[in-house]
Scaffold this motif. Structure first.
Motif, short mmCIF file in Angstrom:
data_model
loop_
_atom_site.label_atom_id
_atom_site.label_comp_id
_atom_site.label_asym_id
_atom_site.label_seq_id
_atom_site.Cartn_x
_atom_site.Cartn_y
_atom_site.Cartn_z
N ALA A 80 0.84 -1.21 0.00
CA ALA A 80 0.00 0.00 0.00
C ALA A 80 0.87 1.26 0.00
O ALA A 80 0.59 2.23 -0.71
N ASN A 81 1.95 1.23 0.79
CA ASN A 81 2.86 2.38 0.83
C ASN A 81 3.56 2.56 -0.51
O ASN A 81 3.87 3.69 -0.91
N LEU A 82 3.86 1.44 -1.18
CA LEU A 82 4.45 1.54 -2.51
C LEU A 82 3.52 2.29 -3.45
O LEU A 82 3.94 3.13 -4.25
N GLY A 83 2.21 1.99 -3.35
CA GLY A 83 1.23 2.68 -4.18
C GLY A 83 1.19 4.17 -3.89
O GLY A 83 1.13 5.00 -4.82
N THR A 84 1.22 4.53 -2.61
CA THR A 84 1.20 5.96 -2.26
C THR A 84 2.49 6.65 -2.71
O THR A 84 2.47 7.82 -3.09
N ALA A 85 3.60 5.92 -2.66
CA ALA A 85 4.87 6.50 -3.11
C ALA A 85 4.84 6.78 -4.61
O ALA A 85 5.41 7.77 -5.09
N LEU A 86 4.15 5.91 -5.36
CA LEU A 86 4.02 6.13 -6.80
C LEU A 86 3.21 7.39 -7.09
O LEU A 86 3.48 8.11 -8.07
N VAL A 87 2.20 7.65 -6.25
CA VAL A 87 1.43 8.88 -6.41
C VAL A 87 2.33 10.09 -6.23
O VAL A 87 2.30 11.05 -7.03
N ALA A 88 3.15 10.06 -5.19
CA ALA A 88 4.07 11.17 -4.93
C ALA A 88 5.08 11.32 -6.07
O ALA A 88 5.42 12.44 -6.49
N SER A 89 5.55 10.18 -6.58
CA SER A 89 6.52 10.22 -7.69
C SER A 89 5.91 10.83 -8.94
O SER A 89 6.58 11.55 -9.70
N SER A 90 4.62 10.55 -9.19
CA SER A 90 3.97 11.12 -10.37
C SER A 90 3.89 12.64 -10.27
O SER A 90 3.98 13.34 -11.29
N VAL A 91 3.71 13.14 -9.05
CA VAL A 91 3.70 14.59 -8.84
C VAL A 91 5.07 15.17 -9.19
O VAL A 91 5.18 16.20 -9.87
N ILE A 92 6.12 14.50 -8.76
CA ILE A 92 7.48 14.98 -9.03
C ILE A 92 7.77 14.98 -10.53
O ILE A 92 8.34 15.92 -11.08
N SER A 93 7.34 13.88 -11.20
CA SER A 93 7.61 13.78 -12.64
C SER A 93 6.92 14.91 -13.43
O SER A 93 7.43 15.36 -14.46
N PHE A 94 5.78 15.38 -12.92
CA PHE A 94 5.06 16.46 -13.60
C PHE A 94 5.87 17.75 -13.61
O PHE A 94 5.75 18.58 -14.52
#
Length: 469
Positions: free
Chosen positions: A309-323
């Motif tokens: 679940a934390n991996l999923g939330t980390a991917l959300v944060a990473s997508s923000v960074i990539s933007f």
């Protein structure tokens, strides 16, 4: 006969300390016992273990590797008492029960109060449970089967059936004679329950009141009419809260018709409070039961799902960074400072979350004061945010020689800590409203919000304020 405190043992003129300065069994002593078990020297095992208190014998079993506990339990013979079995934790008890014959387990369970016997039997596999129940006396078996019919972790599971109940027409003298003449009554109790002809509790008498009253005085004249009654299906956590709120020593448990069916005492509640507190703390971290004796496979299953679940939330944060990749490439300092914004926000959210979950668990946070609690946490978050923002802003300005960057990180810190404070109280409250355990899932959502929103706020401010092109 065991002593309260284990003394050093002399082995071949060598003094072996059983307990260290922290009142824990020494490694040397545990090794000596296990060596004696391995050698099949049962006399030596008995000589080493007999001086220990039952609680220390339970510690010995818990310190023994899982694959050797059964052998040790068998070697202990009659030192493997009912009190020892009641003291060990659930995982260790399973190893012991698997090794002992069903008849011996039944004999140990029959020596315990009904609540302790239920605690031992309820976690067994169905096949083992039936085998042990079949070996019990019919009366004991009926009591335990009745307890097992109640929901798990309910008052019906933890109550004792052993109590003293008398009719209200008795006098003090008749009550004292009754207690002396009936040797089959329980020997440990703090108060006598007074019941009506339908066996419904109408009052209680403390032993001190009984002993200090004249024999001719009716029990109804000295009993306390007001009492806290516990429904048999009430959750054990709610029972513990009532004991804490009303400072109870014991409380009557009643069935749906109001008849007295059992009693819960303070010593039972101490264990419940500790278990529930530990459970909430471990759920916040996603660590499962958190017991070092828990099987590796069970610990893995409990922990890995929250890491996923934390991996999923980390991917959300990473997508923000990539933007905001282009902005970060333009100004490397942003990449350096992003973890600070998210990390401090996450810690602020965890603080608020811990306070809120505890307040919910102890019934301090209710519908009537939720708004006040949110306002309070927001006020604290505002002050914390202002302090951290000022420090971060000044530090970044001096380090990077960039006042604009200092203002951006200060504003981001303030906003993210405010958001963390709101999320830390709002998310567990909402989960509780939907009958979900706030201790289980809150941390995942709060972490996702503080990380992803922390990155988003910081990078957005950097872009829209003109810090980067």
């Amino acid at each position: 006969m065991t002593s309260d405190i284990a003394s050093p043992i002399i082995i071949d003129t060598e003094i072996v300390e059983t307990l260290d300065e922290d009142n824990r069994l020494t490694r040397d002593y545990v090794d000596r016992v296990l060596d004696a078990v391995e050698d099949g020297n049962l006399n030596e095992v008995r000589r080493l273990v007999e001086p220990l208190h039952e609680a220390d014998i339970a510690d010995l079993l818990e310190l023994t590797p899982s694959e050797r506990r059964g052998e040790l339990a068998i070697s202990l013979g009659d030192l493997m008492s009912a009190e020892v079995l009641a003291e060990v934790n659930d995982y260790v008890r399973e190893d012991i029960i698997d090794a002992l014959p069903a008849a011996q387990v039944a004999g140990l369970a029959g020596q315990l109060d009904s609540d302790d016997a239920v605690a031992i039997i309820e976690d067994m596999e169905a096949e083992d449970q039936q085998a042990v129940l079949a070996e019990l006396d019919p009366e004991d078996r009926a009591v335990i089967e009745d307890a097992l019919s109640y929901p798990d972790e309910s008052a019906g599971r933890i109550m004792q059936r052993e109590l003293v109940a008398v009719p209200e027409h008795m006098t003090v003298g008749q009550l004292i004679d009754y207690l002396r003449d009936h040797q089959d009554l329980t020997t440990e109790f703090w108060e006598v329950f007074v019941v009506d002809p339908q066996h419904k509790p109408v009052g209680t008498c403390k032993l001190s009141w009984i002993m200090r009253s004249e024999r001719k005085v009716p029990v109804s004249d000295i009993m306390m009419h007001e009492q806290t009654l516990i429904p048999v299906d009430m959750d054990q956590e709610e029972v513990a809260l009532r004991f804490q709120k009303y400072a109870l020593i014991s409380a009557a448990v009643v069935d749906a018709s109001g008849r007295l069916v059992g009693v819960i005492t303070a010593d039972d509640i101490v264990h419940i409070i500790q278990e529930e507190a530990d459970e909430d703390i471990l759920r916040l971290s996603g660590a499962g039961d958190g017991d070092i004796n828990e099987p590796i496979a069970d610990s893995y299953k409990a922990r890995v799902r929250w890491l996923i679940a934390n991996l999923g939330t980390a991917l959300v944060a990473s997508s923000v960074i990539s933007f905001f990749g282009a902005a970060i490439e333009h100004m490397v300092a942003l990449a350096v400072l992003m973890p600070i914004v998210a990390g401090v926000g996450g810690n602020a959210g965890t603080q608020t979350l811990a306070v809120t979950v505890r307040a919910i668990a102890t019934n301090q946070l209710t519908d009537s004061n939720t708004r006040r609690a949110i306002k309070r946490e927001m006020a604290i978050a505002f002050m914390n945010g202002a302090t951290i923002a000022a420090l971060a802003g000044i530090g970044v300005t001096l380090w990077f020689q960039n006042l604009h960057l200092g203002f951006v990180i200060a504003a981001a810190m303030q906003c993210n800590i405010l958001l963390a404070g709101f999320a830390g109280v709002f998310i567990p409250v909402m989960l509780d409203r939907f009958d979900q355990d706030p201790a289980v899932a809150s941390s995942v959502f709060v972490t996702m919000i503080t990380d992803s929103m922390g990155f988003l706020i910081f990078l957005s401010l950097a872009v829209f304020s003109g810090l980067v092109g």
